[in-house]
Design a protein around this motif. Structure first.
Motif, PDB file in Angstrom:
ATOM      1  N   PRO A   1       0.791  -0.767   0.085  1.00 46.76           N
ATOM      2  CA  PRO A   1       0.038   0.382   0.475  1.00 46.76           C
ATOM      3  C   PRO A   1       0.981   1.078  -0.162  1.00 46.76           C
ATOM      4  O   PRO A   1       1.629   1.111   0.768  1.00 46.76           O
ATOM      5  N   ASP A   2       0.716   2.076  -1.009  1.00 42.47           N
ATOM      6  CA  ASP A   2       1.587   3.613  -1.207  1.00 42.47           C
ATOM      7  C   ASP A   2       0.957   4.264  -2.323  1.00 42.47           C
ATOM      8  O   ASP A   2      -0.291   3.830  -2.413  1.00 42.47           O
ATOM      9  N   ILE A   3       1.588   5.408  -2.559  1.00 40.89           N
ATOM     10  CA  ILE A   3       0.400   6.315  -3.882  1.00 40.89           C
ATOM     11  C   ILE A   3       2.423   6.310  -4.895  1.00 40.89           C
ATOM     12  O   ILE A   3       3.422   6.342  -4.406  1.00 40.89           O
ATOM     13  N   TYR A   4       2.516   5.737  -5.946  1.00 40.80           N
ATOM     14  CA  TYR A   4       2.859   5.490  -6.370  1.00 40.80           C
ATOM     15  C   TYR A   4       3.119   6.564  -7.776  1.00 40.80           C
ATOM     16  O   TYR A   4       2.118   6.133  -8.686  1.00 40.80           O
ATOM     17  N   THR A   5       4.186   6.840  -8.620  1.00 44.73           N
ATOM     18  CA  THR A   5       4.197   7.260  -8.945  1.00 44.73           C
ATOM     19  C   THR A   5       5.363   6.392 -10.654  1.00 44.73           C
ATOM     20  O   THR A   5       6.801   6.063 -10.288  1.00 44.73           O
ATOM     21  N   LEU A   6       4.929   6.805 -11.802  1.00 48.27           N
ATOM     22  CA  LEU A   6       4.765   6.617 -13.229  1.00 48.27           C
ATOM     23  C   LEU A   6       5.363   6.965 -14.274  1.00 48.27           C
ATOM     24  O   LEU A   6       4.559   7.908 -14.228  1.00 48.27           O
ATOM     25  N   TRP A   7       6.417   6.754 -14.648  1.00 48.05           N
ATOM     26  CA  TRP A   7       6.747   7.056 -16.486  1.00 48.05           C
ATOM     27  C   TRP A   7       7.433   6.196 -16.939  1.00 48.05           C
ATOM     28  O   TRP A   7       7.647   5.131 -17.051  1.00 48.05           O
ATOM     29  N   MET A   8       7.202   6.736 -18.428  1.00 53.77           N
ATOM     30  CA  MET A   8       8.374   5.427 -19.424  1.00 53.77           C
ATOM     31  C   MET A   8       8.503   6.244 -20.498  1.00 53.77           C
ATOM     32  O   MET A   8       8.478   7.514 -20.261  1.00 53.77           O
ATOM     33  N   THR A   9       9.287   5.584 -20.818  1.00 59.17           N
ATOM     34  CA  THR A   9      10.687   6.265 -22.181  1.00 59.17           C
ATOM     35  C   THR A   9      10.754   5.266 -23.402  1.00 59.17           C
ATOM     36  O   THR A   9      10.170   4.115 -22.946  1.00 59.17           O
ATOM     37  N   ALA A  10      11.638   5.630 -24.301  1.00 61.93           N
ATOM     38  CA  ALA A  10      10.937   4.679 -25.685  1.00 61.93           C
ATOM     39  C   ALA A  10      12.697   4.821 -26.053  1.00 61.93           C
ATOM     40  O   ALA A  10      13.390   5.741 -26.031  1.00 61.93           O
ATOM     41  N   SER A  11      13.600   3.699 -26.703  1.00 61.71           N
ATOM     42  CA  SER A  11      14.547   3.599 -26.587  1.00 61.71           C
ATOM     43  C   SER A  11      14.922   3.160 -27.994  1.00 61.71           C
ATOM     44  O   SER A  11      13.854   2.046 -28.768  1.00 61.71           O
ATOM     45  N   THR A  12      16.498   4.043 -28.887  1.00 66.66           N
ATOM     46  CA  THR A  12      16.347   3.030 -30.409  1.00 66.66           C
ATOM     47  C   THR A  12      18.504   2.934 -29.641  1.00 66.66           C
ATOM     48  O   THR A  12      18.723   2.853 -28.604  1.00 66.66           O
ATOM     49  N   ALA A  13      18.601   1.762 -31.738  1.00 66.35           N
ATOM     50  CA  ALA A  13      20.308   1.986 -30.339  1.00 66.35           C
ATOM     51  C   ALA A  13      20.526   3.281 -30.639  1.00 66.35           C
ATOM     52  O   ALA A  13      21.850   2.829 -30.134  1.00 66.35           O
TER      53      ALA A  13
END
Length: 780
Positions: free
Chosen positions: A553-565
């Motif tokens: 139980p908690d408040i979570y922060t999320l984000w994401m990225t994309a990668s190439t070579a």
């Protein structure tokens, strides 16, 4: 060599100019205004002012350290001058007249002219034009004057000397044209060159005019062409000995046909635009200039070969698209007017014509199909190009690779298979397949590479190599993704996060193509808790969802990225997901309680008392109106039996509004017959079969003990409605308890426990005795 000026006369001339009052001074060079490149000389300045005097040079002008020649003249020593330089003289006196100055140029004397060449273009029978050209030598940065001198000879007489002048600062290839009579046999010529630093003369050149004669260029008419030959009309001002005609199709090399008589060109290709030109020659001398080009189309023929055809499955996996390439002119041999597509399969037989601009046609996907495509022009149709799905998957190719070859082309290579192939097919298309960007090429069995150009930068490409061993054995291999000028993604994907218990489900869409900047290799999801929890997850480029389990139980922060070579792109916007404490019982416990309740209910249903109470409940839910047994059909049939049943007709079972005051009694005769081997009827279980009075009781179709109760109305013997009451004996009650209590009933069921207990099998029976009142029922 440059000229040096005498100092004495120069000073006298300067003094004379100053006395006239033109300038405050006079400047001159000891070598003159033009000097040989790299010369050393002196520059003099003579003044009429009494103040301090200076010499300047360069750009911008810079004061130089001069020397004194006398009271009015100073000078500057110049060493190895290699560029044009401006010199000036000036007094310090602000009231002095204007300063003086001069540009000193550099250069070289002219070289000897060389490579003299002349030709004689004969325009008519009397005269022609002589064109002579020569090489004037290197550029000396000085103006050159050239004089061409020509001496003519007619027979044994010398006719005189001709001169033609040309001036040019850049002595490149120079030329002179002049008219010459055809009576002249020989000419002798030479060139004289001169500039400010010197002069030079070339060697003499002699020509016999017949040896340098050439006719005027021919004039060609419009060609008359069939599918394989073009005929030309040629106009010539003079009789010539040789004629050369050259021809070519667009962007090809010229081909020659040399003859004195031939005016036609054969062995041409159908439906080609050909260009023609011609030149001519006398028996001796030079070829004429080329004529102006003329053009013409050869006629059409039926297409020579089958089309280049391929088939791809649609993105919905329910359709297939037949693709073909526009045939080259050498194959089409004419203007394509339409294409014909035929699809044959067990479930489809389709023939359709499509426009000449089409390059594909989509049809429903068939399990076993054969596709044939033809091209049409005005002269006929091409041989059929056929593809089929009736093949076996063969061994795929090994070591299939895609490598960028520069920035605009890609090379696909593979290892030669063990089995001898018949053909290869290479597919190439950008990621996120689009039909208009799909390309394919055929390669013969001896090739193991394919080069495809037109690769767009920052776009990811992929594809497949097929090896066709024969028409029924095909192998295929996908190759690695490749991109040109790849860089980091410009954006990150947008995502959604949903909590479900103690886990988070994250979904996202793939980046639009224009922001990928190459081939996406992975997506990275970052998650942080407010209590210090931190984790990141990497998933493949083809994934669009991720489930993160077992979160506290908690408040979570999320984000994401994309990668190439080339690296990881920017971070997405952050989102927050709360995971709450689970206060509900676990799902396993809920299942356990439900199972225990079901088992308890099953155990209770095994008790006869419980069954009876359930039956009482169901009976109370039935209709309150009970049909009158006196009006049953069975009662009518049973009237023939012995005995009478005394039943009081209750007002509740009749539609009459009158109340009977007396109780009507009937005699009752009980008839019992127990049979054990008679089969049950297959119809409705509530239907009872009537029998005749004389029938043997052993032939009854119902095996159970049955009591028939007859009821006759005392009011009428003819207009009597008869119904029935059927009851089983006490010993058969338990066997009938499991039957459907609702099926086909129009009356109270015979297996009622309460009705059986109330029914007496001796004495007189009245309707009051059989009346059932459910109001006294109590269910415990």
């Amino acid at each position: 060599m440059f000229r040096s000026w005498p100092i004495g006369p120069a000073i006298i001339l300067v003094a004379l100019q100053i006395s006239i009052g033109e300038k405050s001074c006079v400047l001159w060079s000891s070598a003159g205004p033009v000097v040989l490149n790299g010369s050393t000389f002196d520059v003099y300045c003579t003044y009429n002012c009494k103040s301090k005097q200076y010499i300047y040079s360069g750009s911008p002008p810079q004061k130089q350290s001069h020397r004194v020649f006398n009271d009015t003249t100073i000078y500057l020593k110049i060493f190895n001058l290699t560029s044009i330089t401006t010199f000036s003289c000036q007094c310090e006196d602000s009231h002095a007249p204007d300063p003086c100055g001069q540009d000193i140029s550099i250069g070289y004397p002219p070289a000897c002219p060389k490579d003299i060449f002349c030709d004689y273009e004969i325009q008519n029978l009397r005269s022609g034009v002589v064109n002579c050209s020569w090489d004037g030598g290197q550029n000396t940065s000085l103006l050159h004057h050239f004089v061409l001198r020509v001496r003519t000879v007619s027979g044994n007489a010398t006719e005189g000397l001709l001169q033609f002048s040309v001036s040019n600062k850049e002595p490149k290839r120079l030329s002179v044209n002049f008219n010459m009579s055809r009576s002249v046999d020989l000419i002798s010529l030479w060139v004289h060159a001169q500039n400010s630093l010197g002069s030079a003369v070339s060697a003499a050149v002699n020509y016999t005019l017949n040896d340098i004669a050439r006719p005027l260029a021919p004039i060609l008419g419009q060609p008359d062409c069939s599918s394989r030959e073009c005929k030309l009309k040629v106009e010539q001002s003079l009789n010539v000995s040789y004629l050369e005609i050259q021809y070519r199709a667009d962007h090809q090399q010229w081909n020659s046909n040399t003859s004195s008589q031939t005016r036609s060109i054969g062995s041409l290709e159908p439906y080609r635009l050909y260009h023609f030109r011609a030149r001519s020659k006398f028996h001796s001398g030079f070829w004429s200039s080329w004529s102006s080009n003329v053009s013409g189309w050869t006629q059409e023929e039926a297409p020579a070969r089958a089309l280049n055809v391929w088939i791809v499955r649609g993105p919905d996996s329910k359709t297939m698209t037949v693709l073909w390439k526009e045939p080259s002119v050498s194959i089409s041999r004419g203007k394509i007017t339409q294409y014909t597509v035929r699809v044959s399969s067990p479930s489809l037989n389709l023939i359709v014509n499509v426009s000449a601009d089409s390059r594909n046609y989509t049809v429903p996907l068939c399990s076993h199909y054969e596709v044939t495509v033809w091209a049409h022009n005005s002269k006929g149709m091409s041989p059929p190009a056929t593809m089929t799905s009736l093949y076996t998957e063969g061994k795929p190719l090994q070591d299939v690779r895609a490598t960028m070859n520069g920035n605009e082309s890609v090379t696909i290579s593979w290892r030669e298979p063990e089995l001898t192939p018949a053909m290869y097919v290479v597919e190439l298309y950008p990621e996120d397949f689009l039909l208009n960007e799909f390309r394919w090429v055929w390669r013969n069995k001896s090739e193991t590479t394919a080069d495809l150009s037109g690769i767009e930068p920052n776009k990811c490409y992929e594809g497949t190599v097929y090896v066709l061993y024969n028409k029924s054995l095909v192998g295929k291999t996908r190759f690695n993704q490749v991109a040109a000028l790849e860089s980091k993604p410009e954006r990150s994907p947008s995502f959604e996060a949903k909590d479900k218990g103690n886990k988070v489900i994250i979904t996202w869409k793939r980046l639009p193509r224009k922001f990928r900047m190459g081939c996406i290799t992975q997506y990275t999801i970052y998650i942080e808790g407010s209590t210090g929890y931190h984790e990141n997850y990497s998933v493949g480029a083809s994934e669009t969802t991720l489930e993160i389990k077992d979160l506290s139980p908690d408040i979570y922060t999320l984000w994401m990225t994309a990668s190439t070579a080339k690296g990881e792109g920017p971070k997405s916007l952050k989102g927050k997901v709360p995971i709450k404490q689970d206060n509900h019982p676990s799902l396993l416990l809920e299942y356990l309680v439900a199972v225990l309740m079901v088992l308890l209910l099953l155990c209770l249903c095994q008790s006869p008392v419980v069954k009876q109470r359930f039956w009482e409940l169901f009976r109370c839910l039935m209709l309150d109106v009970v049909p009158d047994p006196a009006n049953s059909k069975w009662a009518k049939e049973c009237i023939k039996e012995k005995g009478r049943l005394s039943i009081q007709l209750l007002s509740g079972g009749s539609t009459s509004t009158e109340k009977e005051e007396d109780t009507n009694l009937v005699d009752v005769e009980e008839l019992f017959k127990q049979t054990t081997d008679t089969p049950l009827p297959t119809g409705d279980s509530t239907q009872l079969i009537s029998r005749s009075p004389d029938a043997d009781l052993t032939t009854l179709m119902y095996p159970a003990l049955t009591t028939y109760i007859k009821s006759l109305s005392h009011d009428s013997d003819t207009n009597t409605t008869v119904d029935y009451i059927s009851s089983d004996g006490p010993e058969n009650m338990e066997e009938r308890e499991d039957e459907d209590v609702f099926g086909g009933m129009s009356f109270l069921p015979s297996q009622s426990i309460f009705f059986t207990e109330m029914l007496q099998f001796d004495g007189k029976l009245t309707l009051d005795a059989v009346k059932i009142d459910c109001s006294d029922m109590q269910i415990t």
